[in-house]
Design a protein around this motif. Structure first.
Motif, mmCIF file in Angstrom:
data_model
loop_
_atom_site.group_PDB
_atom_site.id
_atom_site.type_symbol
_atom_site.label_atom_id
_atom_site.label_comp_id
_atom_site.label_asym_id
_atom_site.label_seq_id
_atom_site.Cartn_x
_atom_site.Cartn_y
_atom_site.Cartn_z
ATOM 1 N N SER A 44 1.620 -1.517 13.543
ATOM 2 C CA SER A 44 1.180 -0.985 12.251
ATOM 3 C C SER A 44 0.173 0.136 12.435
ATOM 4 O O SER A 44 -0.609 0.137 13.385
ATOM 5 N N GLU A 48 -1.829 -1.187 4.927
ATOM 6 C CA GLU A 48 -0.747 -0.867 3.993
ATOM 7 C C GLU A 48 0.590 -0.734 4.728
ATOM 8 O O GLU A 48 1.634 -1.211 4.244
ATOM 9 N N ALA A 51 1.856 -4.224 5.616
ATOM 10 C CA ALA A 51 2.479 -4.893 4.472
ATOM 11 C C ALA A 51 3.889 -4.360 4.231
ATOM 12 O O ALA A 51 4.824 -5.130 3.936
ATOM 13 N N GLU A 52 4.062 -3.051 4.376
ATOM 14 C CA GLU A 52 5.390 -2.447 4.195
ATOM 15 C C GLU A 52 6.371 -2.956 5.254
ATOM 16 O O GLU A 52 7.526 -3.300 4.953
ATOM 17 N N ARG A 55 7.404 -6.582 4.393
ATOM 18 C CA ARG A 55 8.371 -6.683 3.296
ATOM 19 C C ARG A 55 9.772 -6.259 3.745
ATOM 20 O O ARG A 55 10.772 -6.877 3.378
ATOM 21 N N CYS A 75 -3.150 -9.706 5.324
ATOM 22 C CA CYS A 75 -2.369 -8.571 4.832
ATOM 23 C C CYS A 75 -0.878 -8.886 4.840
ATOM 24 O O CYS A 75 -0.180 -8.710 3.835
ATOM 25 N N VAL A 76 -0.373 -9.348 5.981
ATOM 26 C CA VAL A 76 1.055 -9.640 6.104
ATOM 27 C C VAL A 76 1.430 -10.827 5.223
ATOM 28 O O VAL A 76 2.428 -10.788 4.493
ATOM 29 N N ALA A 79 1.550 -9.865 1.594
ATOM 30 C CA ALA A 79 2.740 -9.112 1.224
ATOM 31 C C ALA A 79 3.934 -10.024 0.957
ATOM 32 O O ALA A 79 4.876 -9.628 0.262
ATOM 33 N N LEU A 80 3.900 -11.237 1.509
ATOM 34 C CA LEU A 80 5.022 -12.168 1.372
ATOM 35 C C LEU A 80 4.789 -13.238 0.320
ATOM 36 O O LEU A 80 5.687 -14.053 0.052
ATOM 37 N N VAL A 131 -5.275 -8.883 -5.527
ATOM 38 C CA VAL A 131 -4.682 -8.660 -4.201
ATOM 39 C C VAL A 131 -4.524 -10.004 -3.488
ATOM 40 O O VAL A 131 -5.513 -10.712 -3.277
#
Length: 305
Positions: A44, A48, A51-52, A55, A75-76, A79-80, A131
């Motif tokens: 990464s 951000e 997270a992308e 996903r 963060c990860v 995102a899920l 968030v």
């Protein structure tokens, strides 16, 4: 056979520890591939981007591995949240406090067995000002201490958190907080307020010993105003959770917590979440029951250590 995408924080563990994190990842991926599991590794460029990547991988039906510390796991995992995705946590950071709460292994062989054969179990997450995060939201001196620990270039692990805590406490003045739990407000003057899903933060400090990640509640720990020497003593007691027996510490529970500064006469205090510093007060934290599926060793339940 499961397929995996490892989302990696290249700076996991802080200065000087990159080789250890890289060695863990190398050994783990080799074990998974030797067992016949496809593994992709994605590095990464920031939270951000992480997270992308998470996903995208989950959308392809892959188990997403968060490789790093609490910031990467939060963060990860965030995102899920609210999806059918499966998360695996590879503790390769400085704190690894959410992994500690779940009792996850840290050696490659045990991690590989868990990722290949473990069962996805639902755990709670929480939101901080909308968030999703995993472990806890904290406001006050501990957020400043975490900031100092993260910016340390010479110290690693527990030492960076301890020195950061001492540095923050030496200059901190108690704050007049309004803490509203499930609609009921209370005002206190103190050092810090923690809304905890996980019991650990700050490299193994057991701030909320009774917190569970599967009970649909947040443990709200309030460290009230105390003489500075006593506050340093309470910092040491965080190691085993004995601070909660102090009359200067109050523990409450609820599903939604709003932390504000009353009549601010200075810049509002920092708040943090999962080892990161999202901003300054106010912050609203609410629990998201069973919102995330995480791989755990076969037969274990969340919080079983």
């Amino acid at each position: 056979m499961r397929s995996f995408t490892a989302v990696v924080n290249p700076s996991a563990g802080g200065p000087g520890s990159g080789s250890a994190a890289a060695a863990l990842l190398l050994r783990l991926t080799r074990l998974l591939r030797d067992a016949g599991a496809p593994v992709d590794v994605e590095y990464s460029r920031g939270l951000e981007h992480a997270a992308e990547l998470a996903r995208t991988a989950s959308g392809a039906g892959r188990v997403v591995l968060a490789v790093g510390g609490d910031g990467m796991a939060g963060c990860v995992g965030g995102a899920l949240v609210g999806t059918d995705a499966v998360l695996g946590i590879v503790p390769a950071g400085r704190g690894n406090d959410f992994a500690r709460q779940l009792g996850l292994p840290s050696d490659a062989e045990a991690l590989a067995r868990m990722l290949l054969d473990g069962e996805p179990r639902p755990v709670d997450a929480l939101e901080a000002n909308g968030v999703p995060v995993l472990g806890s939201v904290y406001a006050g001196v501990d957020a400043l201490a975490n900031h100092y620990a993260n910016e340390s270039r010479l110290l690693r692990g527990a030492a960076s958190y301890y020195v950061g805590g001492v540095r923050a406490a030496m200059t901190w003045r108690p704050v007049h907080y309004r803490v509203t739990i499930d609609g009921t407000p209370r005002e206190i003057e103190g050092f810090t307020v923690v809304a905890a899903n996980s019991g650990y933060y700050g490299f193994g400090r057991h701030v909320a010993p009774q917190a569970r990640v599967d009970d649909g509640l947040l443990d709200v720990v309030i460290l009230k105003r105390a003489p500075r020497l006593l506050f340093f003593q309470m910092m040491r007691e965080l190691a085993d959770g004995s601070h909660v027996r102090r009359p200067q510490v109050e523990v409450l529970r609820g599903r939604e917590v709003l932390i504000e500064q009353v009549a601010p006469d200075a810049r509002p205090p920092l708040y943090g979440a999962d080892g990161e510093l999202p901003g300054r007060l106010p912050v609203k934290a609410r629990v998201l029951p069973g919102a995330l599926r995480i791989l755990l060793p076969t037969g274990d339940t969340p919080d079983e250590r």
